[in-house]
Design a protein around this motif. Sequence first.
Motif, PDB file in Angstrom:
ATOM      1  N   ILE A   4      -3.252  -7.379 -17.296  1.00 27.88           N
ATOM      2  CA  ILE A   4      -2.214  -7.877 -16.497  1.00 27.88           C
ATOM      3  C   ILE A   4      -2.476  -9.242 -15.847  1.00 27.88           C
ATOM      4  O   ILE A   4      -3.480  -9.941 -15.735  1.00 27.88           O
ATOM      5  N   SER A   5      -1.171  -9.644 -15.416  1.00 31.74           N
ATOM      6  CA  SER A   5      -1.056 -11.313 -14.955  1.00 31.74           C
ATOM      7  C   SER A   5      -1.575 -10.963 -13.486  1.00 31.74           C
ATOM      8  O   SER A   5      -1.526 -10.062 -12.875  1.00 31.74           O
ATOM      9  N   HIS A   6      -2.090 -12.018 -12.744  1.00 26.73           N
ATOM     10  CA  HIS A   6      -2.326 -12.250 -11.339  1.00 26.73           C
ATOM     11  C   HIS A   6      -1.240 -11.802 -10.387  1.00 26.73           C
ATOM     12  O   HIS A   6      -1.212 -11.033  -9.711  1.00 26.73           O
ATOM     13  N   MET A   9      -0.747  -8.023 -10.923  1.00 19.24           N
ATOM     14  CA  MET A   9      -1.756  -7.274 -10.034  1.00 19.24           C
ATOM     15  C   MET A   9      -1.401  -7.351  -8.509  1.00 19.24           C
ATOM     16  O   MET A   9      -1.551  -6.393  -7.774  1.00 19.24           O
ATOM     17  N   ARG A  10      -0.957  -8.455  -8.111  1.00 20.56           N
ATOM     18  CA  ARG A  10      -0.587  -8.554  -6.573  1.00 20.56           C
ATOM     19  C   ARG A  10       0.735  -7.725  -6.401  1.00 20.56           C
ATOM     20  O   ARG A  10       0.699  -7.147  -5.363  1.00 20.56           O
ATOM     21  N   ASN A  11       1.461  -7.784  -6.977  1.00 16.57           N
ATOM     22  CA  ASN A  11       2.905  -7.160  -6.890  1.00 16.57           C
ATOM     23  C   ASN A  11       2.769  -5.771  -7.080  1.00 16.57           C
ATOM     24  O   ASN A  11       3.492  -4.993  -6.328  1.00 16.57           O
ATOM     25  N   ASN A  12       1.871  -5.284  -7.925  1.00 12.37           N
ATOM     26  CA  ASN A  12       1.818  -3.973  -8.206  1.00 12.37           C
ATOM     27  C   ASN A  12       0.376  -3.334  -7.934  1.00 12.37           C
ATOM     28  O   ASN A  12      -0.173  -2.406  -8.627  1.00 12.37           O
ATOM     29  N   ALA A  14      -1.033  -1.442  -5.737  1.00 11.75           N
ATOM     30  CA  ALA A  14      -1.159   0.169  -5.586  1.00 11.75           C
ATOM     31  C   ALA A  14      -1.262   0.855  -6.861  1.00 11.75           C
ATOM     32  O   ALA A  14      -1.944   1.627  -6.968  1.00 11.75           O
ATOM     33  N   ASN A  15      -0.427   0.484  -7.796  1.00  6.17           N
ATOM     34  CA  ASN A  15      -0.355   1.144  -9.126  1.00  6.17           C
ATOM     35  C   ASN A  15      -1.763   0.654 -10.020  1.00  6.17           C
ATOM     36  O   ASN A  15      -2.396   1.501 -10.581  1.00  6.17           O
ATOM     37  N   VAL A  16      -2.111  -0.539  -9.879  1.00  6.19           N
ATOM     38  CA  VAL A  16      -3.170  -1.100 -10.345  1.00  6.19           C
ATOM     39  C   VAL A  16      -4.334  -0.084  -9.929  1.00  6.19           C
ATOM     40  O   VAL A  16      -5.286   0.297 -11.016  1.00  6.19           O
ATOM     41  N   LEU A  17      -4.631  -0.104  -8.476  1.00  4.59           N
ATOM     42  CA  LEU A  17      -5.774   0.565  -7.977  1.00  4.59           C
ATOM     43  C   LEU A  17      -5.684   2.106  -8.276  1.00  4.59           C
ATOM     44  O   LEU A  17      -6.735   2.688  -8.607  1.00  4.59           O
ATOM     45  N   ARG A  18      -4.573   2.503  -8.378  1.00  3.40           N
ATOM     46  CA  ARG A  18      -4.405   4.151  -8.891  1.00  3.40           C
ATOM     47  C   ARG A  18      -4.793   4.225 -10.304  1.00  3.40           C
ATOM     48  O   ARG A  18      -5.618   5.187 -10.570  1.00  3.40           O
ATOM     49  N   GLY A  19      -4.548   3.220 -11.198  1.00  2.00           N
ATOM     50  CA  GLY A  19      -4.996   3.421 -12.635  1.00  2.00           C
ATOM     51  C   GLY A  19      -6.836   3.124 -12.615  1.00  2.00           C
ATOM     52  O   GLY A  19      -7.159   3.803 -13.316  1.00  2.00           O
ATOM     53  N   VAL A  20      -7.001   2.316 -11.866  1.00  2.00           N
ATOM     54  CA  VAL A  20      -8.752   2.207 -11.737  1.00  2.00           C
ATOM     55  C   VAL A  20      -9.236   3.384 -11.319  1.00  2.00           C
ATOM     56  O   VAL A  20     -10.371   3.818 -11.963  1.00  2.00           O
TER      57      VAL A  20
END
Length: 83
Positions: A4-6, A9-12, A14-20
């Motif tokens: 994912i681009s920086h 990651m910044r704009n999404n 919540a979704n990134v952390l949910r995936g993690v």
Amino acid sequence: MPTISHREMRNNSANVLRGVQEGETYVVTNDGVPVASIVPSGEQAAELPLVRAATASDRIGSLTRHSIRGSVSETLDELRSER
């Protein structure tokens, strides 16, 4: 491993952390260059490839220094009035 681009990651975040949280690992890129890994807590991040070694930059040191008279506020007011 998803990349994912920086900005993504910044704009999404919540979704990134949910995936993690669900066990996903991401490689974060900046201008297409891998710069970081986001992994679930307690897991070891994979080794990122070394794209180029860090070097000291002379660009900042080569800039000409200028002195200003008066305060910063006065200088900004003067510059703004020239527009």
